[in-house]
Every structure is written in C-alpha cells, then in structure tokens.
Design an enzyme around this catalytic site. Structure first.
Site, PDB file in Angstrom:
ATOM      1  CG  ASP A 218     -53.679 -42.483 -16.429  1.00 36.82           C
ATOM      2  OD1 ASP A 218     -53.045 -42.131 -17.438  1.00 36.82           O
ATOM      3  OD2 ASP A 218     -53.248 -42.339 -15.270  1.00 36.82           O
ATOM      4  CG  HIS A 249     -49.548 -41.898 -17.599  1.00 35.42           C
ATOM      5  ND1 HIS A 249     -50.571 -41.848 -16.694  1.00 35.42           N
ATOM      6  CD2 HIS A 249     -48.441 -41.484 -16.937  1.00 35.42           C
ATOM      7  CE1 HIS A 249     -50.120 -41.412 -15.529  1.00 35.42           C
ATOM      8  NE2 HIS A 249     -48.829 -41.179 -15.653  1.00 35.42           N
ATOM      9  CB  SER A 414     -47.548 -40.209 -12.213  1.00 37.23           C
ATOM     10  OG  SER A 414     -48.437 -40.886 -13.055  1.00 37.23           O
TER      11      SER A 414
END
Length: 1047
Positions: A218, A249, A414
């Site tokens: 990520d 994120h 996600s």
C-alpha cells in the site's frame, strides 16, 4: 478547445522541455484562463517520448550480470545508444530476479522481436504505470455553461480500466460514509469490526496472529504510529525517498489487520511487513510490484493484502507473478472492485482462481452498492464466467487507524479486503500444523463456513458472509482434499443460482455452461484422474439430461476449472419436470516429502446437478443473442458507446446478457421470451429454431461465410434486430488518448460499434448506417427517449418504415466545438423481406438505452415492439402511424463510413489476420463440438436439498468445540496528550496474552463489589429495625357524621 493565446503553447512546450531531464515521461500541467470565465484549459506535455520502457521477463531467476548479458546478446545488432537497462534501487536489487526493465528508442522498436527470440527470455511487455485514482484533465466544475460542456479536446489519460486503482471510495482518495446521503435513520455501531466478527473468542483462547507474516502492499506506514507493536520491516519500492504514509490508506489497511490500540485489528501479534508500492501521488509501476512480489517470496510471507485492482487481466507480468506468489504458499487477499452495482465489473487480481476475492457488505448485511459483481469475463465469448467474489464481509463504515493516531471510518472493498486478510492471519495462527495452511485450504475453509445472505445471488455474494468462528472450526479439523466452487449446480434455486435459475432448459437449446472452480488443498499442482463421470439418477429422470465436461489439464497453482455443459436429450423434447444427477471428479496431487515422486494423494468430489426441463418453446419465443461479435477491453482500445462518459472511456464489461445487459435480459424473461447466447460464428447455429437474432453493439468483423448464411437464414424466416452505435473516423482520431502505461497514443480500433462491418452484413437488403453522430432527448410513441452518441440510418429500402427525430449533431461538437440541431435524423427502420416466408429486419442507431453501463432512459418498450414485429409480424401502430415517419433515405447524399486507415483491429479480432499490411479474413473456424459424457446411471434417489452449509470431506465440526467464553472485550484506553507511545503498554488494552492479568483480577473485584453492596443493604436494614415504632394518631370523626348516622 478553449482558444489559446498564440504565445501560450510554445511557452508551455518550452517549460515542459526544461522541466525535467531524463528518459521518463513527464506530465506537466499548466492552467491558463480561457475566454470562458468559468473554464480552464489544461496543457499536457510529454517529454522524451522517444524512449519506451519494457519489462523483459526471463524463464528463471538470474543475477544482474546474467540478465544484462542475455539482453546484450539479444540486442547485439542494435546500437548501444538506442537502449539501456533501467537501474532499480530497492531491497530486491541484491538478489537474483526474473525480469529487467529496458528502455528502447521508439524508432527502433523492431528490436523487440530480437529480444523475444532469445531462448532465456519468456515475454516482453510494456512497462505500465499504475495509478490509484483518476487523473482526468477536467476540473469537474458544475454548471450549465456551454464552455463546460465542450470537453472533447482534452486528452484522456489512462482511465480507470487501464489502471489498478485504489478500492477505497472517495472523490479524492477515500470516502467517509453518509457524506452525500439523504437524511435517514442510522443504526448505531458501537463495536469494531474485529469484535463484530467475534475475534474476541479466538483472542481469549490465546490466538492473536503470532508467528504469521502478513504483508501490506500500500502507501506505507509511519515508524512511530502508536497502534502497532510488531512491525518487522518497512520497505520502499517507489521513487520517493520515504517509508512513511503520506495519505493514510496504508495505515488504515494495516490497522484493520493488526492494530493493537483503540480501533483494534484482528491479529495484533502478527508480523507486519509494510511494502510501500505507491507514491504520495498515488502512482506505481508494474516493475515496482514485480520487485516487491519477489521480495515477499524471499521473505516467506504468509498472507498478502492487496487493496487495489483493475480490469486488465491481460497484464501478463502482473498476473504471472501473482500465480508465482500463490504457488509459493502466499495467501493473497484482494478487493473485488468498487464498480457496482453493474455486473461484469470484477477487478484483477481478485478475479483469479488462486486469489481470495472479497466483496463488501454494510452492517445490515446488505451487499454494498459499490461492490463489484461477477461474472468473470476472461472466458467470453465462447465460455461462461466463474463465480466471484469468493466471499463478502463488512466494507462500509469500518473503523481503522488514522494517519498519525486515532481512528477513522472508511468504505470500499479496499476496506473489506483487509478485514478478510486480518481474519485469515488470525485463523492461520490457530493451526498447529502450519503445513496444512495454503491458499487453497484457506479459501476452502472460508467459503465452506460462509453464511449465505438471503435474497442475494452468487455473483453478488459469492459463497456468503465471512464467519470467523466456523472457519476456525473447519480449519482445525481440516485434512488435505479437493473441493468445488460452487459445490453444486441447481438450476431451480432462485435467487442464489441466478442467472442459471432464471430460465429452464429445453431440447434444441444452446447448452447451459456452468464454470466450476476446482480447489486443490492437497498441493500446488494436481491433475484430474481419468475423466469426470456423469451419473444420472434414474428415479429423478437424470437420463433426460446430456452432460459434457471440459477441465484444466493441470491444476496450478492450487486450482483449475471444470466446465459443465448441460443439454436436454431428444426424448425429453416434449417433457416437463426436474432431472437430477451428479458428476464425479477425482483429483490427484503429488504427496509432499515424497522423494521417489511415485506417491500421490487423491480426493474424489461429487458435483450434484439439478435442472428444470420444459418442452421446447415455439420459434417465435426464442431469441439468440450474438456474443461472438462483441469485443471489449482488454486487450484493445474499444471506446464507450456514450461519448459523454469521459471518466470511463473504455468498453470493458463484456457486453453479455448477464453483465451490462442484465436488465434487458430480465425484462425479456418477464415478457416470456427465452434468450440464448451464441458464442460461435453465425454459421454454427440452426436458424430454424429461432425467431430473432439480436445483435447489439457489435465491434467484430464478419466472415464472408457468415454474411452468406445470414442472408439465407433471413430468406427462410429468421428475423434480425440490430442496435448499432456511433462510428466516425474523424471523431475516432479526436478521442485518442495518451496511455501513461505504454507511453503511447491510443487510437480506437473501432467506434462504439463496427458500422462498416454491419453495413457489409446488411448491404444485400439495401440498408446501411451512416457515420453521423447524434444525441438528444425526444419522444417516441409517448415514451421519453434519450439518444446517446448514436448513428443514423443512411440507406433503407423504399418500402420500409423509417422513423426520424430531431437531434443534436454531436460529431460537430466533438470536432469543432460547435452546436447544431439536425431535423429528420432517421433513427429507426423496419423492413419485411420480399421472399416468401422471409424474416423481418429492424435497425436502431443506439444501444445505450438497453445497456446498464450508462443508461439514462430505458427503451425496453421499443425492444418489445420490435420483437412483436420480428417474431409475430405485428407492425406497431404507434410507429407506423407516427408523425415522425419519413421517406426512407437512399444514401446518395454522402458516402458510407469506411474503416479507419491503419487501425489495429486485426490484433484482437477472431476474424481478421495480418496479411502484407492489409488484414484479411482468417479461415472460418470449425464450430465447437462437445463430447458428451457416457452416462453411468444410478438407480437410487437423489438428495432432496442440494444446499446445506458446505461440509468439506473429512471435516467433523463437532470435534472442534469452541470454549464457553464470555464475549468480553477489554476497554481501549487512548493515548493521553504527551503520553509515550512506547510498547510497555499496561494490561487490559490488548486482547490475548495482554489481558490475561486483567482477566484474573476481574473476579476478585466483582466479589469485593458485591460484598460492599451487600453490606450497604444490611446496614440499612439494621437501622430500620432499631428505630422505635410511632403510633399513628387517631383521626376523630367529624361532628357532622356523628349526628347523621344511618340506622
């Protein structure tokens, strides 16, 4: 395009030229005000486009020197200044690798052929840029200004279908739930997702993910984040010199998996390996992923979460590397995509058989609207897609770690992906014999334990909702075996088995294909022993069914396919009822630790089959959908049918009746029609069985034999309906876009439809479509309609019926940014062929009104009217007597559209092949031939209920009993201001071993508390008894009552 001042463009080019030196492409953006006060013009500049990057994949792992020698040997005849190997400075650089990144001059691309001919080089593919979010040039301003509407001149950069994008929701990077929703009653969700899924139970059994290596691919993670204790390694694979997360994120995803404070993750004791593969600009490259994947294999990662995806399942280096990862026992968990509720929107790599694909639900157990739906489209047009997602879990409003501290709520698949990745990590830590844990066995446990959601089909929920505790029970009594997904075929079970259950089968129909996935938990490789066996149940009319089976010759890695084709025997042509049987499959795998390689493990699985048979419907009720002539992305640039859809310019949903034409299919079924799919050339079906051939949005060319046969079929009574779309070579050149992946300009290989090919098909009847491009709202037969980037009818027989409308010239808007209204644009044509008993033909210039992708106003009523005309020869009065009926056009006023010169359709076509620079039709392929299995009938009763909670072989749920523990979750104490984030955390904050001391002291505190309360009541009771009693005063009777007593 907003007009530029003369000096702006050369100035911008000069700035671009000076902006950056080197070989990498530059996207330099300058904004200058246009003549329109609310519009800005974006100038995109690209530097050093003379060099292109390619990934050179080798047949094995070699040192850097060996790789360089191989490439130098292959390019020995190419001048050294025309190519170079790109230096990759990352943690994997010191180890052997199976690929190199090579820059080659654009004018020497022929050297690629010499590279591909080298014996040690497996494949040469373009280097791809991977972006998380759309980077369109339009500023997204609202308003009705004409300046805002004219956007055609912008150069489309790689859109969502070209990239593996982040699958968290949001206009920028993610989305907080409820932000733009209407007022509604919200359900309070006081607990965290790990507690909701009852991870507490496993925590209190002492399982907290210890010993399991989990990788998060990520945006990175900061070094001193207070939520994480066991971060073993942080690596950076980008061109930015930082390991920290600049977006949040990656921190959120890691927190869902392994946070130990506040918003608790599933496996706080797991070993976190952070792979920073995205920059703060949300950019990555395929080569970064390949190096990081190699490093993950080297580090023996157990679980890998990948919350990105894209529809490009033909990105070969990426797909091949995912296979290699899972072959090395890395359990990959990936998000299925955020492109719902449209069907056929699955993202890669979640759509691969060896990957656990995760969809999203909300906390009310409803499928999240954003969650992508199946089926897979790899297998089209000849086959049928697989069931995906594999499993669903919470992905809406989930709490996870904030960028620096605290918690936040996010939504998207996600988010659902790390929920399953955290659960998988926790489950893996509960298994004593870790050798039993592999990508297949873990998926088997998850799907066998999943809780099916009522009223939801399998292409939305997969096998159901994640059930952590049932998965724990199955996994801890698991023995290596093979299993099937789905585990049974029941064409009578609705809605779960949609679309199979939506239409019964009958004699003479196209075979129904069910694509079953074989999961092999015995080993990374396997094979099917002999052939699958079809065993019909005679008491349940199983002999009325014919079955053909095709399957993977090798099951690798961990999985393969089993395609079941079901048809009706001739003796059941007039019969109605239920027929049952089953297919027996035996899978063999080499036994582990067997030096002689002679031992094999075998597993036999049974696939129950149950179908509903009806008498063959009349010809007028049968519609044949032409799937063979539909093309899609990948691999080529096939543009959207609606040019207004600027943020999604590629056609990638499969154009199948069960994907983006699902609503049309459901409507036709509700009207009593039977719809079948033709996945082969037109020469491969019996036209006497069908009333109408339906061609919608066809991009493929036609074999000369197909054109001849169709003419003969229509003369003999077959009818034809064509829904076309736009085709204009000038517009096609205008809507080209710069692909950041390959660093090349992409030119459409066809328009919304292949109009020149369609014109060749219908020319014999004096019909043709034009290259006009129109849009607009109008009313037809009292129905509101919208024409979205459609074409017009250029030529039609004089005795036909033609309906025209007033529309805007969208082609003029695209090319010159001018607006013009055109009257009497022919959009609909109806024609009865002159031959005796001949069929009928209906043409309409736009398919968007029946396509789910971007439909604004449906025209199912029009489809009904056209089918009444083609199937029953009933001319709709609302159309024949329409005031918009015009004289059929003769087509003499303008030339018919021609194919785009220099197009590359032959690269992706099943019909064309390259021939001395001028593509020619290939030889007509043979029609598919199914080898029907020889039945081995069983004179026994079939099971009445095929679906129960799936029970793997050799698994006894009763043997693994969960302890009688209290569902207790320790209170989480957030860091106070100034408090250290060091790891000497007091007990009570974390589950597992962190709260054992607290758990031991709770009974003592409870006992003392009870004693205090009891003492208080005893004291109060004693005081009450020791007080003297008061005599109540006697109330005297009033004199009035004494004097007036009754006798």
């Amino acid at each position: 395009l907003c007009p530029f001042i003369g000096w702006i463009v050369p100035y911008a080019l000069f700035v671009c030229a000076c902006w950056r030196l080197g070989l990498a492409e530059v996207a330099f953006l300058s904004k200058y005000k246009c003549s329109c006060p609310v519009r800005f013009c974006n100038i995109f500049c690209s530097l050093s486009l003379s060099f292109l990057e390619y990934i050179v994949a080798f047949n094995g792992y070699f040192t850097a020197k060996a790789r360089s020698d191989f490439i130098s040997s292959a390019l020995r005849d190419v001048d050294a200044v025309n190519w170079r190997i790109v230096r990759r400075d990352n943690p994997a650089s010191d180890y052997p690798s199976d690929f190199e990144v090579v820059e080659i001059r654009q004018d020497t691309r022929s050297s690629l052929l010499t590279l591909q001919d080298h014996p040690y080089i497996k494949r040469v593919t373009p280097q791809r840029m991977v972006l998380r979010s759309l980077k369109l040039t339009d500023p997204g301003t609202d308003g009705a200004s004409p300046c805002n509407d004219i956007r055609w001149v912008q150069k489309w950069q790689s859109s969502r279908p070209l990239r593996r994008t982040s699958l968290s929701l949001g206009s920028g990077f993610w989305h907080a739930t409820g932000r733009h929703s209407s007022r509604r009653l919200l359900r309070a969700i006081p607990r965290h997702v790990a507690q909701i899924l009852q991870a507490d139970v496993l925590w209190q059994m002492g399982h907290t993910g210890s010993g399991v290596k989990v990788a998060v691919f990520d945006t990175g993670l900061s070094e001193k984040h207070p939520h994480f204790k066991n971060v073993k390694e942080r690596t950076n694979w980008t061109n930015e010199k930082t390991l920290d997360d600049g977006l949040g994120h990656g921190t959120f995803v890691a927190g869902v998996i392994a946070s130990m404070r506040e918003c608790q993750g599933f496996a706080p004791d797991s070993e976190l390996h952070i792979f920073r593969v995205f920059t703060n600009n949300q950019v990555s490259y395929t080569s970064w992923f390949l190096d990081a994947f190699n490093y993950a294999i080297l580090k023996k990662i157990d679980v890998l979460n990948l919350s990105i995806g894209g529809p490009d399942f033909m990105d070969h280096p990426f797909v091949d590397k995912v296979w290699e990862l899972t072959a090395n026992k890395v359990i990959m968990v990936s998000a299925i995509g955020n492109d719902g509720p449209l069907y056929g929107t699955l993202n890669n790599p979640a759509d691969q058989m060896d990957v656990i694909g995760v969809g999203g639900i909300d906390f009310e157990d409803n499928i999240a609207r954003f969650s992508s739906r199946g089926m897979t489209t790899w297998e089209l047009p000849g086959g049928y897609g697989r069931v995906k997602p594999d499993i669903v879990t919470y992905g809406s409003g989930v709490r996870g770690s904030g960028l620096k501290e605290g918690c936040r709520s996010l939504s998207g698949t996600s988010v659902a992906s790390p929920v399953v990745a955290g659960a998988v990590t926790l489950l893996a830590s509960t298994v004593l014999n870790r050798e039993l844990v592999n990508p297949a066995s873990m998926k088997q446990a998850l799907i066998a334990s999943a809780r099916r959601l009522p009223g939801v089909n399998m292409f939305e929920q997969g096998h159901g909702k994640l059930d952590l505790l049932r998965a724990y029970q199955i996994l801890n009594s698991y023995k290596p075996q093979a299993s099937l997904s789905p585990s049974y075929i029941d064409l009578t079970e609705c809605p779960y088995m949609w679309p199979y259950c939506s239409q019964p089968i009958y004699y003479g129909g196209m075979p129904t294909i069910v694509n079953v996935t074989i999961l092999n938990g015995m080993g990374v490789t396997g094979r099917i022993v002999d052939k699958p066996i079809w065993q019909p149940y005679l008491p349940q009319n199983g002999d009325y069914v014919d079955v053909a089976v095709s399957y993977s010759p090798v099951l690798w890695p961990w999985a393969g396919y089993l395609a079941i084709s079901v048809s009706v025997a001739k003796k059941a042509a007039s019969w109605e009822g239920i027929a049952q049987g089953h297919v027996m499959v035996t899978v063999a795998s080499p036994a582990e630790n067997d030096v002689s390689n002679t031992g094999e493990m075998t597993s036999t699985v049974k696939l129950p089959v149950k179908v509903k048979i009806v008498p063959t419907p009349p010809r007028s009720k049968r519609i044949l959908w032409d799937q063979y002539h539909n093309l899609r992305y990948p691999p080529g640039y096939f543009p959207r049918d609606n040019l207004r859809m600027k943020n999604d310019p590629l056609d990638w949903n499969g154009d199948h009746i069960h994907t983006n034409f699902r609503d049309m299919y459901q409507h036709l079924r509700s009207m009593g029609y039977f719809v079948e799919v033709l996945g082969a050339p037109i020469t491969c079906f019996d036209a006497s069985q069908y009333g109408t051939l339906l061609m919608v949005d066809s991009e493929e060319e036609y074999f000369p034999e197909e054109i001849t046969k169709l003419r003969r079929d229509i003369d003999n009574g077959l009818s034809l309906i064509i829904f076309s779309d736009w085709y204009n070579t000038s517009v096609m050149r205008k809507v080209k876009f710069y692909d950041e992946n390959t660093r090349q300009w992409w030119m459409p290989d066809t328009g919304g439809a292949n109009v020149p090919a369609l014109n060749d098909l219908i020319a014999v009847w004096g019909m043709a479509f034009s290259d006009g491009l129109y849009e607009g709202d109008f009313t037809m037969a009292d129905h509101d309609m919208y024409y979205a980037s459609g074409c017009s009818i250029a030529r039609f027989p004089e005795d036909g019926i033609v309906v025209a409308q007033t529309l805007k010239d969208q082609g003029l808007e695209v090319l010159k940014q001018e607006t013009a209204v055109v009257e009497n644009v022919p959009v609909l044509g109806l024609y009865q062929t002159p031959s005796e008993g001949g069929g009928r033909i209906a043409l309409y210039g736009d398919s968007n009104c029946i396509d789910d992708s971007h439909r604004q106003k449906d025209c199912f009523w029009l489809l009904d009217a056209l089918l009444q005309y083609t199937s029953y020869s009933m001319t709709p009065p609302s159309l024949t007597h329409s005031k918009n009926r015009v004289v059929p056009p003769t087509g003499t006023d303008r030339p018919l559209p021609q194919r785009l010169e220099g197009n590359h359709l032959y690269r992706y076509s099943k019909v064309l092949e390259a021939h001395l620079g001028d593509p020619k039709p290939r030889p007509l392929p043979a029609c598919p031939h199914l080898s029907w299995a020889k039945p081995q009938p069983l004179n026994e009763t079939a099971p009445s209920n095929l679906w129960k909670h799936q029970k793997l072989l050799s698994v006894d749920m009763d043997k693994v009993v969960l302890p009688n523990v209290r569902l207790y979750r320790p209170q989480v104490r957030p860091l106070s201001p100034g408090e250290s984030g060091a790891w000497d955390i007091p007990g009570g904050i974390m589950p597992g071993r962190y709260n054992q001391e607290v758990g031991q002291t709770i009974p003592m505190f409870a006992f003392l508390g009870a004693m205090v309360v009891l003492s208080f009541f005893v004291v109060q009771l004693t005081k009450a008894k020791s007080k003297p009693k008061r005599r109540k005063p006697r109330v005297k009777r009033p004199l009035y009552l004494q004097q007036h007593q009754f006798p």
